[in-house]
Design an enzyme around this catalytic site. Structure first.
Site, PDB file in Angstrom:
ATOM      1  CG  HIS A  43      -1.654  -1.265   1.445  1.00  0.00           C
ATOM      2  ND1 HIS A  43      -2.813  -1.622   0.792  1.00  0.00           N
ATOM      3  CD2 HIS A  43      -1.329  -2.317   2.253  1.00  0.00           C
ATOM      4  CE1 HIS A  43      -3.190  -2.830   1.199  1.00  0.00           C
ATOM      5  NE2 HIS A  43      -2.298  -3.277   2.069  1.00  0.00           N
ATOM      6  CB  SER A 102      14.347  21.023 -13.324  1.00  0.00           C
ATOM      7  OG  SER A 102      13.512  22.158 -13.284  1.00  0.00           O
TER       8      SER A 102
END
Length: 481
Positions: A155, A285
């Site tokens: 999970h 970036s």
């Protein structure tokens, strides 16, 4: 690329991502030279079986297999609105003596469908080898980190420990399923063969004066000369489009595997536990120079989604083929078949590059373990207290509960490190195990049989699957962009 070419759309698959061998496999040159080879093969076998075809006509066809006047072919198709007949006339223009026997008895699907099967066969061969190379690289990674403990996640929440190598084996296991499926499809791929306009072979039966044995021999020999061991006994005008469904389903399944692997890599890169290769001059970036984005894995996820969607194209096309054939398959298949193989090739090309240079950060991994392991070790601590300190199990459980909740509050409410170990060492109740605490918290004692599972998996399964590719697995990959 010249200026004129930049004024028209270019597929990123061919311009940026796919390999030269796969882009050639779906090129016009491969397609149309294969058409000519098929026309030559048909004529050669027809001569062998007694039709009035001369060696001079065959030699003229051989001499012009690659002599394709694409300008003429374009003009012919514009005039005739039929790509196969355009190329028949283009071939005949350079083979005037052979012109009467080119495409004799055949329908368009003799060259189009058989060529598609040849191209898919060759494409699968490319995919098979590249998939095996990815498995090899990841297996080397798994072996290297077979025993390095790391947090497992269920999970996407911290769970029991596993190892970095064991997690990689989960990726490899999926790819082995894909390799098995690709091999199955490759081994089962058959040739359309020589079937005529609706699959009845009526035209060829007429050519051979009703001799069924010669028609069957024609089909058999053309199939074998084209590199296939068998052909379909029954077809309509085309081979069943269920074959496309089979092939694209296998490629789509491969896309799902690569998407899962690269999603895991992206999640772990976020945790700074590992990174994909990052080159010296690479920029993560334009705005944030410190970033090292997992752009290769992100690329794979994007292309994989496209590949998985293409399976529906093949399914819908197979579903709407009317009776012996309808032509609404043609335009769709020109796009979907090529893009499926180019996408699969792009994924494996990029995944190979990633697998060659995955960077692991053991100290970050250990830091994350240190934040969670004291909670996970609670049961071990309780058992040690009962066994070595004579403690009451229920009372010990309550003591651990209080300390763990206090430590959790430090982590969640105050943003501090997990100090449960210090709380245990500061609590006299736990003095019987203070000298054993570090042993009880050794991550290596929490990974179960993960290293042994890695060893067994690599030796008993991976090596067996890679055996057919021995001597071909050391290839290195460099990405264009």
């Amino acid at each position: 690329m010249d200026t004129e070419a930049r004024n028209v759309y270019q597929s990123p698959l061919t311009g940026r991502y796919a390999s030269k061998e796969m882009t050639y496999n779906f090129s016009e040159q491969k397609k149309f030279t294969t058409w000519r080879k098929l026309w030559l093969t048909l004529a050669e076998v027809q001569k062998e079986l007694g039709l009035n075809i001369t060696e001079e006509q065959l030699q003229e066809m051989r001499d012009n297999l690659n002599n394709i006047d694409y300008r003429l072919a374009t003009d012919e198709e514009r005039k005739r609105r039929h790509d196969v007949m355009a190329h028949v006339h283009t071939y005949c223009a350079v083979c005037p003596n052979a012109s009467p026997i080119i495409h004799l008895g055949a329908t368009s699907c003799y060259v189009t469908d058989n060529t598609d099967l040849i191209v898919m066969r060759d494409g699968i061969d490319i995919v098979q080898l590249k998939l095996a190379r990815c498995v090899k690289r990841l297996s080397e990674f798994a072996e290297r980190y077979r025993a390095l403990p790391t947090l497992g996640f269920t999970h996407f929440q911290p769970a029991q420990l596993t190892t970095v190598g064991k997690r990689a084996c989960l990726w490899i296991a999926d790819l082995l399923i894909d390799l098995q499926n690709v091999t199955r499809v490759r081994d089962g791929l058959r040739f359309r063969g020589v079937k005529g306009a609706t699959g009845t072979q009526a035209s060829f039966l007429a050519l051979f004066d009703g001799d069924h044995c010669k028609v069957e021999e024609l089909d058999k020999r053309v199939t074998e000369k084209s590199g296939f061991s068998s052909c379909f006994i029954v077809t309509g005008q085309t081979y069943s489009r269920k074959i496309d469904v089979e092939v694209l389903s296998v490629l789509g399944s491969l896309g799902a595997s690569v998407h899962k692997i690269c999603t895991d890599l992206r999640l772990l890169a976020n945790q700074k536990e590992l990174e994909e290769p990052f080159e010296l001059d690479q920029i993560g970036s334009s705005a944030m120079p410190y970033k090292r984005n997992p752009m290769r894995s992100e690329r794979c996820c994007g292309i994989a989604r496209h590949l998985m969607c293409l399976v529906a194209d093949a399914q819908n096309t197979a579903a709407v083929q009317w009776l012996e054939r309808s032509l609404d398959d043609s335009a769709n298949r020109r796009i979907s078949l090529a893009e499926a193989f180019l996408s699969a090739d792009s994924l494996l090309h990029t995944l190979h590059n990633i697998a060659e240079g995955i960077v692991v950060y053991p100290k970050v991994i250990q830091h994350h373990i240190d934040q969670e392991l004291p909670f996970m070790a609670s049961e071990n601590i309780i058992m040690a207290m009962v066994k070595d300190g004579g403690a009451d199990r229920q009372e010990c459980h309550q003591q651990i509960k209080v300390l763990s909740q206090e430590a959790a509050a430090q982590v969640k409410q105050h943003g501090k490190a997990n100090d449960m170990v210090k709380r245990i060492t500061d609590t006299p109740y736990f003095s019987p195990i203070h000298d054993k605490l570090m042993q009880l918290l050794d991550p290596a004692t929490f990974i179960g049989r993960a290293p042994q599972q890695v060893d067994k998996f690599l030796s008993e399964e991976v090596e067996r699957y890679l055996e057919p590719y021995k001597g071909q697995l050391d290839h290195k990959v460099t990405l264009v962009v």
